[in-house]
Design an enzyme around this catalytic site. Sequence first.
Site, PDB file in Angstrom:
ATOM      1  N   GLU A   1       0.952  -1.396  -0.329  1.00 49.62           N
ATOM      2  CA  GLU A   1       0.071  -0.326  -0.342  1.00 49.62           C
ATOM      3  C   GLU A   1       0.739   1.046   0.147  1.00 49.62           C
ATOM      4  OE1 GLU A   1      -2.663   0.067   2.600  1.00 49.62           O
ATOM      5  OE2 GLU A   1      -4.351  -1.956   2.308  1.00 49.62           O
TER       6      GLU A   1
ATOM      7  N   GLU B   1      -6.795  -7.598  -1.237  1.00 45.73           N
ATOM      8  CA  GLU B   1      -7.025  -7.889   0.475  1.00 45.73           C
ATOM      9  C   GLU B   1      -8.347  -7.550   0.399  1.00 45.73           C
ATOM     10  OE1 GLU B   1      -5.392  -5.077   3.223  1.00 45.73           O
ATOM     11  OE2 GLU B   1      -3.405  -6.321   1.803  1.00 45.73           O
TER      12      GLU B   1
HETATM   13  C1  GLA Z   1      -3.994  -2.700   4.817  1.00 42.70           C
HETATM   14  C2  GLA Z   1      -3.027  -3.049   4.692  1.00 42.70           C
HETATM   15  C3  GLA Z   1      -3.006  -4.680   5.433  1.00 42.70           C
HETATM   16  C4  GLA Z   1      -3.714  -4.390   6.800  1.00 42.70           C
HETATM   17  C5  GLA Z   1      -5.184  -4.158   5.923  1.00 42.70           C
HETATM   18  C6  GLA Z   1      -6.480  -4.539   7.508  1.00 42.70           C
HETATM   19  O1  GLA Z   1      -5.248  -2.888   3.614  1.00 42.70           O
HETATM   20  O2  GLA Z   1      -2.165  -3.259   2.907  1.00 42.70           O
HETATM   21  O3  GLA Z   1      -1.388  -4.965   6.202  1.00 42.70           O
HETATM   22  O4  GLA Z   1      -3.124  -4.089   7.611  1.00 42.70           O
HETATM   23  O5  GLA Z   1      -5.588  -2.911   5.753  1.00 42.70           O
HETATM   24  O6  GLA Z   1      -7.611  -3.989   7.018  1.00 42.70           O
END
Ligand code: GLA
Length: 674
Positions: free
Chosen positions: A155, A309
Amino acid sequence: MTPSPFSAVPGLLHGADYNPDQWLDRPDILARDIELMKKARVNCVSLGIFSWSALEPEEGVFRFEWMDRVIDSLYDAGISVDLATPSGARPAWLAEKYPEVLRVDREGRRHAFGGRHNHCLTSPVYRQKTALIDGMLAKRYGGHPGVVLWHIGNEFSGDCYCPLCKNAFREWLKKKYGTVEELNRRWWTSFWSHTYSSFDQVDPPSPLGETSIPSMQVDWRRFSTDQCASFIRNERKALRQYAPQPATINMMWSFLDYDYAVLAREVDFVSWDCYPRLKSGNNLMVLSEACMNHDYMRSLKDAPFLMMESTPSKVNWHTVNQLKRPGMHLTSSLLSVFCGSEGVMYFQWRKGRGGSEAFHGAVVGHDGREDTRVFRDVAHTGEMLEKLSSLKGAPVDPARVLILWDQQSRWCACFAQTGLGGRMDPLPVLQSHYLALFKKGVRVDLKGMDADLKSYDLVVCPETFQFREGFAERLRDYVRSGGHLFHTCFGGVVDGDDLCWLGPTPHGLTDVLGVRDPDLDALYPEEEVCIRLEDGQCFRVDQICEYPEEVTAPRILGVYDSDFMKGTPAFTYAPFGAGGAWYLAARPEQKGLDAVYGRILEALGIRGVWPRPLPEGVAALGRGQMVLVANLSGADASLGLEFPLTDLLTGAPVPDPLPANACAVIRKEDLKHA
Ligand code: GLA
Ligand code: ZN
């Protein structure tokens, strides 16, 4: 055709972020993980995202044995690995020895060690150290048959104001403008006497310094995007020497910091993290926003993407962290697949015992059990994904509608101090346009201003504030040769430098639309202005409107119905060449936009994928030979089916009414007769 980046995994991907480095002293747990993954029908996990300190506990001291064991055991169990580079967070020794890797904020404070995603993207040390460990990972695992994808960092976001970044910004500006005179001209720095006499005087925008030059703020975002792109390139280069597998970065929801259209060029496939604010009751709007982001991700490369995710149950960072209601897990997961995701991946596989994400949803909780609602939901979703494996690589139904989502234009609108005092972000407007089409089951692409317009029957410019050089001409050609445009207020105002176009607005389109825009008006929330359509239907304006100075469009489809502008055209149509253009003068409330789209789609003969009007709160999306129908209304929804249709998920007839949060998958062929 280039091979799919996901071809190494048979079927759609199903898996999660996996953090065995938090459990290295518990081999029993690691063994149990694999057993449970098999039961949950997991076929791919993202490994090593935050493993730097486990891989390199001291500078130059490397420990790969634990990772060897994990990758081998997963491989033996038939589970593939999406292997991460660890650049999303750094070990303490690195920050201690090389403080330049730590970010400096807009107020000029260098941050201390801690957190994540907060390194300086310019720092040569950080680039060198990440390239070193990436190269070692690539060398060790680039030839491992179990490693099928690479996940670069995590991210990427934000920016840094350290001396290295400041200097890089100045170099970037020199390259772009050549001379400081040119920069002054294109930033309009004669305003408030902000003229520079040397590039060395230019600091990044900051609340303690310059915030009154919007063109500079836009350039800072472009620069930060370019720094991130070159950081990713540096990591990729390190991987590429030894690792041929496709690589990605995980992007985020409606993100403002960088231009994803630029970053998408640096990766082999697009992936992103999807965390809608689901609640009990009606989730149509929330999930329409999720699907808009899915469709944007798909549009970035015009190719299937991966939902990297999502939560199997809840997150821990919304204001209200609610569990998914029964049925919602499968439904929200399949929406992503029917928008073009090649799988369903979660954060996280197992909850850790400590750290700030110990209470974030996971497939496996602290009890380590499989007889839980969440585990059953996940395993069931895995089973359904196996049933839908023929969708892998299948294109989604081609979109006849393009909504312009141009990040640069969005920045310009956000930095413009007008209308709603610096709150002119077009994002809610995009969402409202997307929702109107989503409700009708109409597939949409979302692309920036450089998109090829030809293949669309309708191009929507919702508050497209910036028209970069040449865009108006391309829109004119598109309409002249038979295309249709839907343009709204607050569009075509500034050029590529974020300077106002001189002459009538929308720039270059007044004759196409048959409308000349005046100044923008804004309303207080309690004020009511209405638009009345030809058929008498009225709807409210949502805070933003324009009252055209001059209208030559031959079709007046709606007029203002109140206040001093009563009777002024607000919704018009003008034919132009072989095509035509609609103009809407305001941000309408949702029901108004729904009505407006009703007329536009009817005129163009664009129909949704569902053979009849979709019931309130029900969504339908087509991909390959199948259609997903999903009840997001929060209550039972009657589909009004005249004869039974088979649900490919259950093999039984599609229930009618469809229960709240439930979905069904139907063969397109069967729908033809419905
Ligand atoms: C983000 C991060 C993850 C985690 C999630 C929690 O998407 O990439 O490492 O922290 O949030 O929702
Ligand atoms: Zn920096």
